[in-house]
Design an enzyme around this catalytic site. Sequence first.
Site: not given
Lengths: 489, 103
Positions: A77, A152, A176
């Site tokens: 990420k 996210s 997330s």
Amino acid sequence: MNFYETDLTQLHDDLVNKKISATELTKATYDNIKAKDDQIEAFLTLNEENALAEAKALDEQGIAADQLVAGIPLGVKDNIVTKNIRTTAASKILDNFKPIYDATVIEKLKAQNFINAGKLNLDEFAMGGSTENSAYQVTHNAWDLTRVPGGSSGGSAASVAAGEVLAALGTDTGGSIRLPASYNGVVGMKPTYGRVSRWGIIAFGSSLDQVGWLTTSVKDNALLTSLISGHDEHDLTSSTREVPNFGAQLNDDTNVKGLRIAVPKEYLGEGVDEKVKTVIKDALKHYESLGAIVDEVSLPHTQYGVAAYYIISSSEASSNLQRFDGVRYGVRTNDVKNLEDVYVKSRSEGFGDEVKRRIMLGTFSLSAGFYDAYFNKASQIRTLIRQDFENVFKDHDVVMGPAGPTVAYKIGSTITDPKAMYMNDVLTVPVNMAGLPGMSIPAGLADGMPVGLQIIGKPFDEETMYKAAYTFEQSTDFHKAQPNLGGQN
Amino acid sequence: MASQIDEQQVQHVASLAKLKFTDAELSEFTPQLESIIDLFETLEKVDTTGVKPMTSATDQVNVMREDVAVNSNQREALLKNAPEAENGYIKVPAIIDESGDAE
């Protein structure tokens, strides 16, 4: 290479025994990415040249049997800093940022010679639940390209679900990892606060943030979580407890006989889609058939979780994001007359709308005259939320419910209504507030879209959660379902 | 209690946060923030008398380390990320605008 038909242990064995080379595996990974990412748009930055060079070097020296991830390309990420590899947190303000150090989780994986496939899309600074808040691109759900991948960690989840990479790192401040895992039909674990070092994670809510994995199988997830866990002198909130080898405990003898499962009535109440409820109730019945004991309980402060969470996380964010001021790194606006201009214009042009809303909410909640009514009140509610869980855990081993109130929704459907977007976090934020471990595993489909079963554990008891998840996975076929990429399911 | 946040207050908070909004942005953000702050105010319903606030979930208490100075000597690498640097320092414009037309 179809990553759904193999796993970490198999790939590792094949690499050690030279059935496949790291170079072949790396090329196959980029073939996957190139075939699918035009549609998925999960990757912000590819690390192909470095990855192939690293793979070649590894092939020359041979893959060590004690390095589980050596030669295996994994996704990261883009709010996790990677030395000399652009790290944007999906924000324009970090458009040109190349970190000079690696996050501890990356350092640990590098010590095992993992290959960084590239950096994955997210909601800007991890603020959002759909990955639509990225300043760069909208990532698509592999099950239905017109739907969001969740957020996210939407890039991480979509990339794994689409079969681009075997596994990807995500972060979870209020859901997330778990929401995108649920929306994409993959396994996502947010470990206990303190289990994994936050050093090198671009800070959002420092008392809530944790790092974890998105994978296609429970065992891969367990094995990978052990690799990144443990105390780190750079993160003094990281725990000094010993880290079990979570994956080693998962085998044919693993079962849930006598496991005491608590199901909060609030998690199957108003606001949760009926079809999602049905999938979760069926999953709970399946646990009963395997010998677990399922009880209804109450977590009475659940309904206040979202409000308290958004006060606390936004307050912490408004403080953490002060560092982005156009001075030391990141993007500085050109048209400036004085230092104040550098701060105000760089921030106003560099941050997206959702990040600005959070900074505003946080600054407001902490400001003179409002601190007691907002930040302090929310911190007291946080205590009550934690006590709710402590009471339930007195006579239960795990808590279960849905990870999200709905399946993945259509791109564009909630982006203009921030409050509606926040309400999607109602079942995940209490876990971060209490500092507990939480995971989502595939539990079936509703209207052709994946539904995630959330499993919440006692602090530092990821072991019991993985065993419960593994038993479910091994006795069902839900994890085998793959998105029919590009077509409707 | 309905929240009383108006455009003037939003401007004030923005100035604390080193952000600046155009009039159009202001009229878009103000009702959004108002609606979220209304949500925050639902917490008033909970009696928290005597409840200790929780500010961290860590299990670590008073973590100590040796006070040892280290020289990581990364100045050059650090400065590469600075928008402007000169002679080993980060460069910024003057604090006070000398052109005279500052706001």
